[in-house]
Scaffold this motif. Sequence first.
Motif, PDB file in Angstrom:
ATOM      1  N   GLY A  32       0.811  -1.284  -0.500  1.00 22.01           N
ATOM      2  CA  GLY A  32      -0.204  -0.223  -0.113  1.00 22.01           C
ATOM      3  C   GLY A  32       0.906   1.288  -0.209  1.00 22.01           C
ATOM      4  O   GLY A  32       0.967   1.929  -1.038  1.00 22.01           O
ATOM      5  N   PHE A  33       2.052   1.234   0.863  1.00 23.76           N
ATOM      6  CA  PHE A  33       2.647   1.949   1.245  1.00 23.76           C
ATOM      7  C   PHE A  33       3.256   2.771  -0.503  1.00 23.76           C
ATOM      8  O   PHE A  33       3.760   3.550  -1.176  1.00 23.76           O
ATOM      9  CB  PHE A  33       3.221   2.674   1.804  1.00 23.76           C
ATOM     10  CG  PHE A  33       2.316   2.501   3.644  1.00 23.76           C
ATOM     11  CD1 PHE A  33       2.510   3.728   3.968  1.00 23.76           C
ATOM     12  CD2 PHE A  33       3.000   1.729   4.448  1.00 23.76           C
ATOM     13  CE1 PHE A  33       0.867   4.419   4.580  1.00 23.76           C
ATOM     14  CE2 PHE A  33       2.251   2.076   5.814  1.00 23.76           C
ATOM     15  CZ  PHE A  33       2.004   4.173   5.922  1.00 23.76           C
ATOM     16  N   PHE A  34       3.095   1.786  -1.232  1.00 22.55           N
ATOM     17  CA  PHE A  34       4.780   1.768  -1.735  1.00 22.55           C
ATOM     18  C   PHE A  34       3.677   1.990  -3.163  1.00 22.55           C
ATOM     19  O   PHE A  34       4.120   2.996  -3.613  1.00 22.55           O
ATOM     20  CB  PHE A  34       5.376   0.216  -2.449  1.00 22.55           C
ATOM     21  CG  PHE A  34       6.093   0.164  -3.348  1.00 22.55           C
ATOM     22  CD1 PHE A  34       7.495  -0.052  -2.988  1.00 22.55           C
ATOM     23  CD2 PHE A  34       5.766   0.015  -4.631  1.00 22.55           C
ATOM     24  CE1 PHE A  34       8.332   0.333  -4.281  1.00 22.55           C
ATOM     25  CE2 PHE A  34       6.744   0.006  -6.195  1.00 22.55           C
ATOM     26  CZ  PHE A  34       7.754   0.136  -5.938  1.00 22.55           C
ATOM     27  N   THR A  35       2.691   1.655  -3.464  1.00 23.35           N
ATOM     28  CA  THR A  35       1.513   1.952  -4.699  1.00 23.35           C
ATOM     29  C   THR A  35       1.209   3.398  -4.230  1.00 23.35           C
ATOM     30  O   THR A  35       1.500   4.167  -5.497  1.00 23.35           O
ATOM     31  CB  THR A  35       0.395   1.294  -4.455  1.00 23.35           C
ATOM     32  OG1 THR A  35       0.524   0.004  -4.927  1.00 23.35           O
ATOM     33  CG2 THR A  35      -0.529   1.609  -5.411  1.00 23.35           C
ATOM     34  N   LEU A  36       1.081   3.838  -2.929  1.00 25.38           N
ATOM     35  CA  LEU A  36       0.498   5.467  -3.208  1.00 25.38           C
ATOM     36  C   LEU A  36       2.135   5.757  -3.423  1.00 25.38           C
ATOM     37  O   LEU A  36       1.766   7.090  -3.799  1.00 25.38           O
ATOM     38  CB  LEU A  36      -0.172   5.864  -1.500  1.00 25.38           C
ATOM     39  CG  LEU A  36      -0.772   5.013  -0.765  1.00 25.38           C
ATOM     40  CD1 LEU A  36      -1.727   5.510   0.090  1.00 25.38           C
ATOM     41  CD2 LEU A  36      -2.398   5.573  -2.203  1.00 25.38           C
ATOM     42  N   VAL A  37       3.270   5.907  -3.117  1.00 26.73           N
ATOM     43  CA  VAL A  37       4.085   7.061  -3.339  1.00 26.73           C
ATOM     44  C   VAL A  37       4.737   6.987  -4.814  1.00 26.73           C
ATOM     45  O   VAL A  37       4.847   8.152  -5.715  1.00 26.73           O
ATOM     46  CB  VAL A  37       5.690   5.953  -2.466  1.00 26.73           C
ATOM     47  CG1 VAL A  37       6.893   7.516  -2.915  1.00 26.73           C
ATOM     48  CG2 VAL A  37       5.855   6.823  -0.775  1.00 26.73           C
ATOM     49  N   LYS A  38       4.301   5.496  -5.180  1.00 28.40           N
ATOM     50  CA  LYS A  38       4.439   5.326  -7.329  1.00 28.40           C
ATOM     51  C   LYS A  38       3.585   6.379  -7.519  1.00 28.40           C
ATOM     52  O   LYS A  38       3.697   6.909  -8.328  1.00 28.40           O
ATOM     53  CB  LYS A  38       4.589   3.749  -7.194  1.00 28.40           C
ATOM     54  CG  LYS A  38       6.064   3.116  -6.705  1.00 28.40           C
ATOM     55  CD  LYS A  38       7.291   3.713  -7.192  1.00 28.40           C
ATOM     56  CE  LYS A  38       9.101   3.461  -7.017  1.00 28.40           C
ATOM     57  NZ  LYS A  38       9.850   4.325  -7.790  1.00 28.40           N
ATOM     58  N   LEU A  39       2.518   6.311  -6.829  1.00 29.69           N
ATOM     59  CA  LEU A  39       1.246   7.182  -7.882  1.00 29.69           C
ATOM     60  C   LEU A  39       0.844   8.482  -6.898  1.00 29.69           C
ATOM     61  O   LEU A  39       0.289   9.220  -7.535  1.00 29.69           O
ATOM     62  CB  LEU A  39      -0.153   6.406  -7.542  1.00 29.69           C
ATOM     63  CG  LEU A  39       0.170   4.824  -8.293  1.00 29.69           C
ATOM     64  CD1 LEU A  39      -1.750   4.406  -7.442  1.00 29.69           C
ATOM     65  CD2 LEU A  39      -0.479   4.891  -9.455  1.00 29.69           C
ATOM     66  N   ARG A  40       2.239   8.597  -6.077  1.00 28.81           N
ATOM     67  CA  ARG A  40       2.518  10.397  -6.308  1.00 28.81           C
ATOM     68  C   ARG A  40       1.457  10.901  -5.469  1.00 28.81           C
ATOM     69  O   ARG A  40       0.975  12.105  -5.714  1.00 28.81           O
ATOM     70  CB  ARG A  40       2.386  11.373  -7.523  1.00 28.81           C
ATOM     71  CG  ARG A  40       4.238  10.681  -8.469  1.00 28.81           C
ATOM     72  CD  ARG A  40       4.539  11.951  -9.709  1.00 28.81           C
ATOM     73  NE  ARG A  40       5.499  10.878  -9.675  1.00 28.81           N
ATOM     74  CZ  ARG A  40       5.472  10.851 -10.416  1.00 28.81           C
ATOM     75  NH1 ARG A  40       4.891  10.317 -11.684  1.00 28.81           N
ATOM     76  NH2 ARG A  40       7.091   9.724 -11.390  1.00 28.81           N
TER      77      ARG A  40
END
Length: 111
Positions: A32-40
Motif C-alpha cells: 500500500g505505501f509503495f503504491t501510494l508513493v509511486k502514484l504520487r
Amino acid sequence: MEYYMQDIPVQDFLPIFVISAMVIFFGMAYAGFFTLVKLRLVKRWFMILAYLSWLALVASIYYLGVLLRVEPYTQKVLIGAMVGYLIFPHIVYFLLEKVHNRFEHHKMTTS
C-alpha cells in the motif's frame, strides 16, 4: 539429514495465529505505501514506512518459520520470497512507467 513432521505445541497456536495476521498486515502495508508513493498520492518520505513494513514482514515471516519449525530448504524459500517481494514492485512500476511513456506521451501513427 532427514526432517520429520513435528507436532506444534498447543501453547504456540495463538502466537502462530497472531504472527500470521501480522504477515498479512505488514505485507499489505508495504504494498500500500509503495503504491501510494509511486502514484504520487503521498510524499516520497512515506517510502520509509513501506520499507519499515517490509522489515517487519521479514521479521514476522522469520518468527513464523521458527514457530512452525520449518526445514532448512523451506527457510531458504521464505528468504527468497521476501527478497522477491522487495524487488518485484520496483520492476513492475519501472515497466509500467516505460510503457506509459512510450504509448501515452508519443503519438502513434498508423498507416
